[in-house]
Design a protein around this motif. Structure first.
Motif, short mmCIF file in Angstrom:
data_model
loop_
_atom_site.label_atom_id
_atom_site.label_comp_id
_atom_site.label_asym_id
_atom_site.label_seq_id
_atom_site.Cartn_x
_atom_site.Cartn_y
_atom_site.Cartn_z
N VAL B 303 5.57 8.60 2.42
CA VAL B 303 5.20 6.07 2.16
C VAL B 303 6.63 6.51 0.90
CG1 VAL B 303 3.82 5.28 0.59
CG2 VAL B 303 3.29 6.30 3.17
N ALA B 304 6.01 7.66 0.02
CA ALA B 304 6.87 7.45 -0.85
C ALA B 304 8.83 7.05 -1.05
CB ALA B 304 7.30 8.89 -2.33
N GLU B 305 9.02 7.72 0.06
CA GLU B 305 10.23 7.29 0.55
C GLU B 305 10.32 6.24 0.64
OE1 GLU B 305 12.79 9.51 0.44
OE2 GLU B 305 14.50 8.70 1.63
N GLU B 311 11.42 -3.32 -5.44
CA GLU B 311 11.18 -3.27 -6.37
C GLU B 311 9.44 -4.57 -7.13
OE1 GLU B 311 13.51 -6.85 -7.28
OE2 GLU B 311 15.66 -5.65 -6.44
N LYS B 312 8.70 -4.86 -5.71
CA LYS B 312 7.41 -5.46 -5.66
C LYS B 312 7.17 -4.51 -4.53
CE LYS B 312 4.54 -8.64 -6.11
NZ LYS B 312 4.65 -10.58 -6.80
N ILE B 313 5.77 -3.95 -4.86
CA ILE B 313 5.19 -3.17 -3.74
C ILE B 313 3.68 -4.47 -3.58
CG2 ILE B 313 3.38 -1.56 -2.60
CD1 ILE B 313 6.20 0.16 -3.86
N ILE B 314 3.45 -4.65 -2.11
CA ILE B 314 1.80 -5.46 -2.28
C ILE B 314 1.35 -4.58 -0.97
CG2 ILE B 314 0.92 -7.62 -1.43
CD1 ILE B 314 3.66 -8.69 -2.45
N VAL B 315 -0.38 -4.35 -1.23
CA VAL B 315 -0.58 -3.64 -0.21
C VAL B 315 -1.79 -4.67 0.41
CG1 VAL B 315 -1.94 -1.45 0.18
CG2 VAL B 315 -0.30 -2.09 -1.12
N VAL B 316 -1.57 -5.29 1.89
CA VAL B 316 -3.00 -6.28 1.82
C VAL B 316 -4.03 -5.02 2.90
CG1 VAL B 316 -3.45 -7.67 3.76
CG2 VAL B 316 -0.99 -7.32 2.75
N GLU B 317 -4.93 -5.10 2.33
CA GLU B 317 -6.05 -3.94 2.99
C GLU B 317 -7.92 -4.58 3.90
OE1 GLU B 317 -7.29 -0.67 0.10
OE2 GLU B 317 -5.97 -1.10 -1.03
N LYS B 318 -8.13 -4.46 4.53
CA LYS B 318 -9.04 -4.76 4.69
C LYS B 318 -10.46 -4.28 4.34
CE LYS B 318 -7.72 -7.34 8.92
NZ LYS B 318 -7.89 -7.06 10.63
N ALA B 319 -10.49 -3.48 3.43
CA ALA B 319 -11.77 -2.50 2.85
C ALA B 319 -11.80 -2.63 0.96
CB ALA B 319 -11.61 -1.63 3.30
N ALA B 330 -4.69 2.52 -4.47
CA ALA B 330 -4.87 3.77 -5.09
C ALA B 330 -4.25 4.48 -3.85
CB ALA B 330 -6.10 3.87 -4.68
N GLU B 331 -4.25 5.13 -2.82
CA GLU B 331 -3.04 6.34 -2.78
C GLU B 331 -1.52 6.06 -2.44
OE1 GLU B 331 -5.29 7.50 1.52
OE2 GLU B 331 -6.98 6.80 1.06
N ILE B 332 -1.45 4.74 -2.50
CA ILE B 332 0.09 4.32 -2.30
C ILE B 332 0.62 4.82 -3.82
CG2 ILE B 332 1.80 2.16 -2.55
CD1 ILE B 332 0.16 2.79 0.44
N GLY B 338 2.45 6.64 -10.01
CA GLY B 338 2.45 5.47 -10.68
C GLY B 338 2.64 4.29 -10.17
N GLY B 339 2.82 3.35 -11.04
CA GLY B 339 3.97 2.52 -10.34
C GLY B 339 2.91 0.68 -10.24
N ALA B 340 3.23 -0.20 -10.49
CA ALA B 340 2.75 -1.07 -10.30
C ALA B 340 2.53 -1.80 -8.62
CB ALA B 340 3.36 -2.56 -10.23
N VAL B 341 1.54 -1.60 -7.31
CA VAL B 341 1.06 -2.08 -6.81
C VAL B 341 0.24 -4.03 -7.06
CG1 VAL B 341 -0.24 -1.21 -4.97
CG2 VAL B 341 1.76 0.03 -5.57
N VAL B 342 0.36 -4.48 -6.07
CA VAL B 342 -0.75 -5.41 -6.13
C VAL B 342 -1.29 -5.15 -4.88
CG1 VAL B 342 -1.07 -7.80 -6.10
CG2 VAL B 342 1.24 -7.21 -6.71
N THR B 343 -2.60 -5.31 -4.70
CA THR B 343 -4.09 -5.10 -4.09
C THR B 343 -4.14 -6.78 -3.20
OG1 THR B 343 -4.68 -3.18 -5.05
CG2 THR B 343 -5.74 -4.54 -3.37
#
Lengths: 318, 388
Positions: B303-305, B311-319, B330-332, B338-343
């Motif tokens: 995932v990290a690779e 530049e921006k990471i958006i995680v779409v989740e169904k829970a 949180a796992e991403i 660390g680093g900015a992740v939009v949920t």
């Protein structure tokens, strides 16, 4: 009872008994369940030439027999969870059938908590499907492994850690305790029996019969617990015998929901003879105990004696 | 064979091709069509040498599978939502005992409030129970992942849960390329367990382990689970080589290489997201999609690779975790150190996820950390009274 001839010896009395539950396990001194389990599994092992697999519910029997890296079992043995022994045994029996090992008989076993309370759903399911499993309950009438708390099989008015008598509260509620053999019979399974560790020949005979029947079988074994019931470890067999003689634990067999045979009591004793030596009933024999409390368990004993014909030569339908 | 099938029926057929000997089930929406079809395949003789056992609860369903697998035969069950929670104790038990059971989880919300529709709350409730958890994007993947699941399970001695979105996949009709029995037989060898209940060599399974050894037992299980990442990747490659479909493995990357924004998601919504990012990229945006195929074990390094240049990471989740926020996010974040992740929390309890809703969300410049897609603000402002 059979004559003590060489040929009439119990499996336990023979020098080549299978010894499926070996010594060195961690049961308390005088443990009725350890004795009961050894007799049951040895008898089954001998009856089908060792072709058995055993599934154990969580509880004293599991804890004292399988603490890693040791284990006391001389048979293939599986412990999964507290409430699922009957279902896991259904799976084992299916696997045996489907892998060309139909000759292997499956036994599930547990204490009263694992049987009549948390495991009752899976047990009823196993009965209802008539799965090819012999389920054996070792009934010591409380959750002994966790420190003697009340179970659904606790005898009325018994003192347990969660039914401590206090003032007008006289111990476990005035139910008779959930009597699983009758519930098993209501499923009309091929064979149901009760047995006592005070009568090994009778117990072995019932296990031998049960293990050779295909379909769901249930044997309920009364196993006193010195720690939980409050009597000296040397008295286990005597207490077990008094339970039978008082009528509070009737010995009988049933087929397809109908009692076919009961074992008449050789010498009927008052319930008090069974109850008084146990600390869990000591509060019933103090001062100012209401008459109906004192009589309650005697009434159950009398009712059992009538219901199962324990006085009159028993029920003999076969 | 190419044909048109409902997802559930295709899953049942794929399971049958894997030749389980015991299938046990208790009905729960939306898993029902899978087990109905499985029962039909057994009773019609199409799945020979298998017993279909109707049980009285999910606890019994998984327990029967535990017993059968302990006695040395391949076993399968399926459930959803409340069902996986009702069997939760057995879920942990199966992994602790290293039993390679395969179970389909037809993903559904968990009540209260009771809701039969799709989200991933049920999978998240058992994410740390020690199972391998694979997420299907399509019904073709669901079919392919079940065939891979038995092989992965038996190779690494771990139960495998194949997560399939309830209704959206289970009840949808799709074009399915169903492998033949010979093809599956060539891919998946017969089950040959090392340890099982055997009267010729009696073993005790399910021993009690004291504090003296418990840490070691858990640590070994941890190592084996981490090792299984490589096995999941390898078996995914083997499958791709034989069947020509890259439907397994750890991750599925889509246009991630030069993406400025990468959307991370799991399950059926990945298809919608891919469609949308195609449109956005045609408009000059630079979006990529990372689909997590193996959620457990979590492929943190991969995932990290994959995300390292985004530049921006958006995680779409169904829970999500109440009072905490996104679970996958949180796992991403942990994988990225660390680093900015939009949920973006989306699709709860079966709410539709549309391209239009996602488009606004993905293009939004808001710095909100957690967005609830399509939230009805008027309901919230009417009902919400702070306690303090």
């Amino acid at each position: 009872m059979s004559e003590l001839t060489l040929g009439g010896r119990t499996v336990q009395a023979t020098s080549d008994r299978p010894n499926t539950l070996t010594s060195g396990h961690r049961a308390c001194q005088g443990c009725g369940e350890a004795l009961g389990a050894r007799c049951v599994i040895d008898a089954a092992h001998k009856a089908v030439n060792g072709k058995i697999a055993v599934v154990n519910a969580t509880g004293c029997l599991e804890v004292f027999s399988c603490a890693y890296p040791e284990n006391s079992w001389g048979v293939p043995w599986l412990h999964s969870l507290f409430g699922n022994a009957a279902a896991a045994a259904t799976g084992v029996a299916a696997a045996m059938r489907l892998s060309g090992r139909e000759d292997v008989r499956v036994i599930a076993q547990g204490g009263d908590g694992g049987t009549v309370d948390i495991g009752m759903g899976t047990l009823s399911g196993m009965f209802e499907r008539n799965d090819d499993v012999l389920y054996v309950c070792y009934d010591n009438q409380a959750y002994m492994n966790t420190g003697v708390q009340r179970s659904g099989a606790t005898l009325a008015l018994a003192r347990t850690a969660t039914t401590l008598p206090n003032g007008s509260y006289m111990g476990s509620d005035r139910k008779t305790g959930k009597f699983m053999p009758q519930i098993a019979m209501a499923h009309e399974i091929p064979y149901t029996a009760t047995a006592s560790i005070s009568n090994i020949p009778d117990l072995e005979e019932k296990i031998e019969k049960a293990i050779n029947i295909r379909g769901a079988k249930y044997v309920h074994v009364h196993v006193p617990c010195p720690l939980g019931w409050g009597y000296p470890p040397s008295e286990t067999i005597k207490i077990a015998r008094l339970a039978v003689r008082s009528g509070l634990f009737p010995l009988f067999e049933a087929e397809y929901g109908k009692v076919v045979k009961s074992l008449p009591i050789d010498e009927i004793v008052p319930a008090e003879a069974y109850l008084k030596p146990q600390r869990r009933f000591a509060h019933l024999f103090g001062k100012n105990v209401p008459r109906d409390e004192a009589d309650f368990l005697q009434n159950i004993a009398d009712s059992n004696i009538r219901k199962y014909g324990l006085k009159s030569g028993g029920i003999q339908n076969d | 064979m190419l044909y048109q099938s409902e997802g559930s029926q295709a899953i049942a057929k794929a399971v049958a091709l894997c030749r389980p000997k015991v299938i046990c089930a208790y009905p729960i929406t939306p898993q029902t069509h899978i087990v109905e079809k499985a029962g039909e395949l057994v009773r019609s003789g199409q799945l020979d040498g298998c017993e279909f056992i109707n049980v009285e609860s999910e606890m019994a369903a998984l327990s029967v599978a535990i017993g059968a697998q302990s006695a040395g035969v391949r076993s399968y069950t399926a459930t959803s939502s409340q069902g996986v929670l009702y069997m939760a104790e057995a879920v942990y038990n199966a992994s602790g005992m290293e039993l390679p059971i395969v179970m389909t989880l037809g993903n559904r919300a968990v009540g209260a409030p009771i809701n039969i529709w799709n989200d991933h709350s049920d999978a998240m409730a058992v994410k740390d129970a020690g199972w391998i958890m694979l997420f299907a994007e399509t019904n073709q993947e669901a079919v392919d992942l079940h065939i891979q699941a038995f092989k992965i399970a038996e190779t690494v001695k771990s139960p495998v849960m194949v997560c399939v979105d309830g209704f959206i996949l289970t009840h949808a009709y799709d074009r399915i390329d169903m492998p033949s029995q010979d093809e599956v037989d060539a891919f998946l060898p017969p089950y040959n367990p090392e340890t099982y209940l055997d009267t010729h060599d009696p073993v005790a399974m399910g021993a009690m382990v004291s504090p003296e050894y418990f840490t070691e037992v858990r640590y070994l299980a941890h190592l084996r689970k981490k090792d299984s990442l490589e096995v999941i990747r390898r078996i995914g490659n083997e499958f791709a080589k034989q069947f020509g479909r890259d439907s397994g493995g750890l991750l599925h990357e889509y246009n991630t290489e030069n993406a400025e924004t990468i959307i991370v998601a799991m399950g059926s919504m990945v298809g919608t997201i891919k469609d949308l990012t195609d449109e956005l990229n045609a408009e000059g945006e630079k979006f990529g999609v990372l689909s997590i195929a193996s959620y457990r074990p979590f492929p943190a390094a991969a995932v990290a690779e994959s995300l390292k240049n985004a530049e921006k990471i958006i995680v779409v989740e169904k829970a999500f975790a109440l009072g905490v926020g996104g679970i996958l996010s949180a796992e991403i974040r942990l994988a990225l150190n660390g680093g900015a992740v939009v949920t973006v929390v989306a699709g709860l309890g079966g709410r539709n996820i549309t391209k239009q809703m996602l488009r606004e969300c993905f293009l939004s410049k808001t710095d909100e950390e957690t967005v609830f897609l399509g939230l009805k603000r008027d309901v919230i402002s009417r009902e919400y009274r702070p306690n303090c």
